[in-house]
Design a protein around this motif. Structure first.
Motif, PDB file in Angstrom:
ATOM      1  N   HIS A 245       0.819  -1.210   0.000  1.00  0.00           N
ATOM      2  CA  HIS A 245       0.000   0.000   0.000  1.00  0.00           C
ATOM      3  C   HIS A 245       0.852   1.260   0.000  1.00  0.00           C
ATOM      4  O   HIS A 245       1.338   1.716   1.034  1.00  0.00           O
ATOM      5  N   ALA A 246       1.058   1.815  -1.185  1.00  0.00           N
ATOM      6  CA  ALA A 246       1.695   3.113  -1.353  1.00  0.00           C
ATOM      7  C   ALA A 246       0.799   3.966  -2.244  1.00  0.00           C
ATOM      8  O   ALA A 246      -0.074   3.446  -2.945  1.00  0.00           O
ATOM      9  N   ARG A 247       1.036   5.281  -2.206  1.00  0.00           N
ATOM     10  CA  ARG A 247       0.219   6.195  -3.010  1.00  0.00           C
ATOM     11  C   ARG A 247       1.113   7.039  -3.906  1.00  0.00           C
ATOM     12  O   ARG A 247       2.251   7.360  -3.558  1.00  0.00           O
ATOM     13  N   LEU A 248       0.556   7.417  -5.055  1.00  0.00           N
ATOM     14  CA  LEU A 248       1.210   8.338  -5.963  1.00  0.00           C
ATOM     15  C   LEU A 248       0.386   9.621  -6.008  1.00  0.00           C
ATOM     16  O   LEU A 248      -0.795   9.590  -6.350  1.00  0.00           O
ATOM     17  N   VAL A 249       1.020  10.725  -5.636  1.00  0.00           N
ATOM     18  CA  VAL A 249       0.323  12.012  -5.686  1.00  0.00           C
ATOM     19  C   VAL A 249       0.597  12.666  -7.029  1.00  0.00           C
ATOM     20  O   VAL A 249       1.635  12.418  -7.651  1.00  0.00           O
ATOM     21  N   PRO A 250      -0.337  13.495  -7.526  1.00  0.00           N
ATOM     22  CA  PRO A 250      -0.124  14.136  -8.827  1.00  0.00           C
ATOM     23  C   PRO A 250       1.142  14.989  -8.832  1.00  0.00           C
ATOM     24  O   PRO A 250       1.531  15.576  -7.833  1.00  0.00           O
ATOM     25  N   GLY A 251       1.794  15.058  -9.981  1.00  0.00           N
ATOM     26  CA  GLY A 251       3.000  15.862 -10.122  1.00  0.00           C
ATOM     27  C   GLY A 251       4.041  15.157 -10.956  1.00  0.00           C
ATOM     28  O   GLY A 251       3.904  13.978 -11.306  1.00  0.00           O
ATOM     29  N   ASP A 252       5.111  15.889 -11.254  1.00  0.00           N
ATOM     30  CA  ASP A 252       6.132  15.366 -12.151  1.00  0.00           C
ATOM     31  C   ASP A 252       7.179  14.524 -11.440  1.00  0.00           C
ATOM     32  O   ASP A 252       8.033  13.932 -12.091  1.00  0.00           O
ATOM     33  N   GLY A 253       7.139  14.459 -10.103  1.00  0.00           N
ATOM     34  CA  GLY A 253       8.187  13.760  -9.377  1.00  0.00           C
ATOM     35  C   GLY A 253       8.051  12.261  -9.342  1.00  0.00           C
ATOM     36  O   GLY A 253       8.996  11.549  -8.981  1.00  0.00           O
ATOM     37  N   GLU A 254       6.885  11.742  -9.710  1.00  0.00           N
ATOM     38  CA  GLU A 254       6.641  10.311  -9.665  1.00  0.00           C
ATOM     39  C   GLU A 254       6.625   9.720 -11.076  1.00  0.00           C
ATOM     40  O   GLU A 254       6.243  10.405 -12.023  1.00  0.00           O
ATOM     41  N   PRO A 255       7.070   8.482 -11.220  1.00  0.00           N
ATOM     42  CA  PRO A 255       7.358   7.508 -10.151  1.00  0.00           C
ATOM     43  C   PRO A 255       8.786   7.539  -9.615  1.00  0.00           C
ATOM     44  O   PRO A 255       9.130   6.743  -8.752  1.00  0.00           O
ATOM     45  N   GLY A 256       9.614   8.475 -10.117  1.00  0.00           N
ATOM     46  CA  GLY A 256      11.020   8.459  -9.733  1.00  0.00           C
ATOM     47  C   GLY A 256      11.253   8.592  -8.246  1.00  0.00           C
ATOM     48  O   GLY A 256      12.114   7.914  -7.679  1.00  0.00           O
ATOM     49  N   ARG A 257      10.467   9.469  -7.588  1.00  0.00           N
ATOM     50  CA  ARG A 257      10.659   9.670  -6.153  1.00  0.00           C
ATOM     51  C   ARG A 257      10.352   8.399  -5.377  1.00  0.00           C
ATOM     52  O   ARG A 257      11.109   7.988  -4.488  1.00  0.00           O
ATOM     53  N   LEU A 258       9.223   7.761  -5.681  1.00  0.00           N
ATOM     54  CA  LEU A 258       8.870   6.518  -4.987  1.00  0.00           C
ATOM     55  C   LEU A 258       9.898   5.430  -5.266  1.00  0.00           C
ATOM     56  O   LEU A 258      10.311   4.707  -4.350  1.00  0.00           O
ATOM     57  N   LEU A 259      10.333   5.278  -6.494  1.00  0.00           N
ATOM     58  CA  LEU A 259      11.295   4.235  -6.820  1.00  0.00           C
ATOM     59  C   LEU A 259      12.610   4.448  -6.072  1.00  0.00           C
ATOM     60  O   LEU A 259      13.240   3.483  -5.620  1.00  0.00           O
ATOM     61  N   ALA A 260      13.026   5.702  -5.923  1.00  0.00           N
ATOM     62  CA  ALA A 260      14.247   5.987  -5.171  1.00  0.00           C
ATOM     63  C   ALA A 260      14.082   5.626  -3.702  1.00  0.00           C
ATOM     64  O   ALA A 260      14.999   5.067  -3.074  1.00  0.00           O
TER      65      ALA A 260
ATOM     66  N   CYS B  21       3.002   3.707 -13.518  1.00  0.00           N
ATOM     67  CA  CYS B  21       3.358   2.290 -13.406  1.00  0.00           C
ATOM     68  C   CYS B  21       3.997   1.780 -14.690  1.00  0.00           C
ATOM     69  O   CYS B  21       4.911   0.954 -14.659  1.00  0.00           O
ATOM     70  N   GLU B  22       3.542   2.284 -15.816  1.00  0.00           N
ATOM     71  CA  GLU B  22       4.133   1.877 -17.093  1.00  0.00           C
ATOM     72  C   GLU B  22       5.595   2.292 -17.189  1.00  0.00           C
ATOM     73  O   GLU B  22       6.381   1.644 -17.888  1.00  0.00           O
ATOM     74  N   ARG B  23       5.975   3.353 -16.467  1.00  0.00           N
ATOM     75  CA  ARG B  23       7.363   3.833 -16.507  1.00  0.00           C
ATOM     76  C   ARG B  23       8.237   3.176 -15.440  1.00  0.00           C
ATOM     77  O   ARG B  23       9.410   3.513 -15.311  1.00  0.00           O
ATOM     78  N   SER B  24       7.674   2.252 -14.680  1.00  0.00           N
ATOM     79  CA  SER B  24       8.402   1.681 -13.549  1.00  0.00           C
ATOM     80  C   SER B  24       9.078   0.349 -13.856  1.00  0.00           C
ATOM     81  O   SER B  24       9.650  -0.268 -12.956  1.00  0.00           O
ATOM     82  N   ARG B  25       8.995  -0.132 -15.075  1.00  0.00           N
ATOM     83  CA  ARG B  25       9.591  -1.411 -15.485  1.00  0.00           C
ATOM     84  C   ARG B  25       9.060  -2.565 -14.634  1.00  0.00           C
ATOM     85  O   ARG B  25       9.793  -3.470 -14.247  1.00  0.00           O
ATOM     86  N   GLY B  26       7.778  -2.520 -14.329  1.00  0.00           N
ATOM     87  CA  GLY B  26       7.129  -3.621 -13.638  1.00  0.00           C
ATOM     88  C   GLY B  26       7.195  -3.568 -12.129  1.00  0.00           C
ATOM     89  O   GLY B  26       6.638  -4.436 -11.453  1.00  0.00           O
ATOM     90  N   ARG B  27       7.827  -2.551 -11.560  1.00  0.00           N
ATOM     91  CA  ARG B  27       7.975  -2.503 -10.099  1.00  0.00           C
ATOM     92  C   ARG B  27       6.727  -1.976  -9.400  1.00  0.00           C
ATOM     93  O   ARG B  27       6.499  -2.289  -8.224  1.00  0.00           O
ATOM     94  N   LEU B  28       5.944  -1.157 -10.074  1.00  0.00           N
ATOM     95  CA  LEU B  28       4.750  -0.568  -9.472  1.00  0.00           C
ATOM     96  C   LEU B  28       3.511  -1.195 -10.099  1.00  0.00           C
ATOM     97  O   LEU B  28       3.385  -1.277 -11.325  1.00  0.00           O
ATOM     98  N   LEU B  29       2.598  -1.631  -9.243  1.00  0.00           N
ATOM     99  CA  LEU B  29       1.403  -2.359  -9.676  1.00  0.00           C
ATOM    100  C   LEU B  29       0.184  -1.486  -9.382  1.00  0.00           C
ATOM    101  O   LEU B  29      -0.105  -1.174  -8.217  1.00  0.00           O
ATOM    102  N   PRO B  30      -0.573  -1.081 -10.414  1.00  0.00           N
ATOM    103  CA  PRO B  30      -1.619  -0.076 -10.234  1.00  0.00           C
ATOM    104  C   PRO B  30      -2.919  -0.628  -9.656  1.00  0.00           C
ATOM    105  O   PRO B  30      -3.435  -1.653 -10.104  1.00  0.00           O
ATOM    106  N   PHE B  31      -3.452   0.106  -8.668  1.00  0.00           N
ATOM    107  CA  PHE B  31      -4.787  -0.151  -8.133  1.00  0.00           C
ATOM    108  C   PHE B  31      -5.722   0.972  -8.589  1.00  0.00           C
ATOM    109  O   PHE B  31      -5.302   2.132  -8.670  1.00  0.00           O
ATOM    110  N   PHE B  32      -6.954   0.618  -8.862  1.00  0.00           N
ATOM    111  CA  PHE B  32      -7.979   1.597  -9.238  1.00  0.00           C
ATOM    112  C   PHE B  32      -8.644   2.099  -7.962  1.00  0.00           C
ATOM    113  O   PHE B  32      -9.181   1.311  -7.184  1.00  0.00           O
TER     114      PHE B  32
END
Length: 254
Positions: free
Chosen positions: A7-22, A68-79
């Protein structure tokens, strides 16, 4: 050992998914199930947890998919579904996602609302787990999740944060015999997490972080404090999530 943040969240903005992946790299987390965040200010969310209410703000589910598409499979999207507005949208796009979240705290949904049942039925058809954080309001308490889970025995439900107080041991007891409900630990006290493992069994407990509201290292320290044996630790940190999400437990970033 594969580590999955359920359970993680992505907030709107240009920093993701890079910030979460880091952040994941720094904490040693391989994959994360992610959902849209930032739907309402924290002060209002806290008030709605206590008093009820709903937001009309639409979750950026399409933005989550793109990240999630830019994460190379590391992030799995929930609706992230608003039962009032999103039944048709989820039905149309369900197979692009990996799970469903329903939030009584954010959207004011009662779990006995037929629109919630419609969403869960779609999730069942798509093979999705359903993530729900119960609250204190009538219709959205742990007992109501028990009733909903009994209505859909083939669907896996995830009880987010082990309730909304950090110490919802009564809710844990209510859900004990609902074997299609798993408990996710982010935000819960260590004592609650320990009781979740002992009362539900390690096979029904999931590690999560609630990023960006919580530092992942804090939640990992909580897992360390539980003193789990190797098999139970592997189950909680990733194997259970891989089972629920139909992911390979041996997956590593390429």
């Amino acid at each position: 050992m594969t580590v999955v943040d359920f359970h993680a969240r992505l907030v709107p903005g240009d920093g993701e998914p890079g910030r979460l992946l880091a952040v994941m790299d720094a904490a040693g987390i391989d994959r994360a199930a992610v959902c849209a965040g930032g739907l309402l200010p924290l002060d209002r969310l806290a008030a709605q947890l206590n008093d009820g209410g709903r937001t009309e703000t639409t979750a950026d589910n399409e933005g989550v998919l793109r990240a999630c598409e830019r994460s190379r499979g590391r992030l799995l999207p929930f609706f992230f579904a608003d039962p009032v507005q999103d039944v048709a949208a989820y039905g149309k796009r369900a197979f692009d996602f990996r799970g469903l979240e329903i939030s009584p705290a954010v959207h004011g949904a009662r779990l006995d609302d037929e629109r919630v049942a419609d969403l869960v039925a779609i999730a069942g058809s798509a093979g999705h787990p359903v993530y729900v954080v119960t609250v204190a309001q009538a219709g959205a308490r742990p007992a109501d999740l028990v009733t909903l889970a009994a209505r859909f025995p083939a669907v896996t439900f995830v009880w987010g944060h082990c309730g909304h107080t950090g110490l919802d041991i009564a809710g844990l007891n209510a859900l004990k015999n609902s074997h299609n409900v798993l408990a996710e630990l982010s935000g819960s006290l260590t004592v609650t997490a320990r009781l979740a493992v002992s009362r539900l069994g390690a096979g029904r407990v999931l590690f999560g972080t609630e990023y960006p509201l919580q530092q992942p290292e804090v939640e990992l320290c909580k897992i360390d404090a539980l003193g789990l044996g190797p098999a139970a630790r592997a189950a909680v940190l990733g194997a259970n999530a891989c089972r629920v999400l139909a992911e390979e437990t041996s997956w590593k970033q390429s």
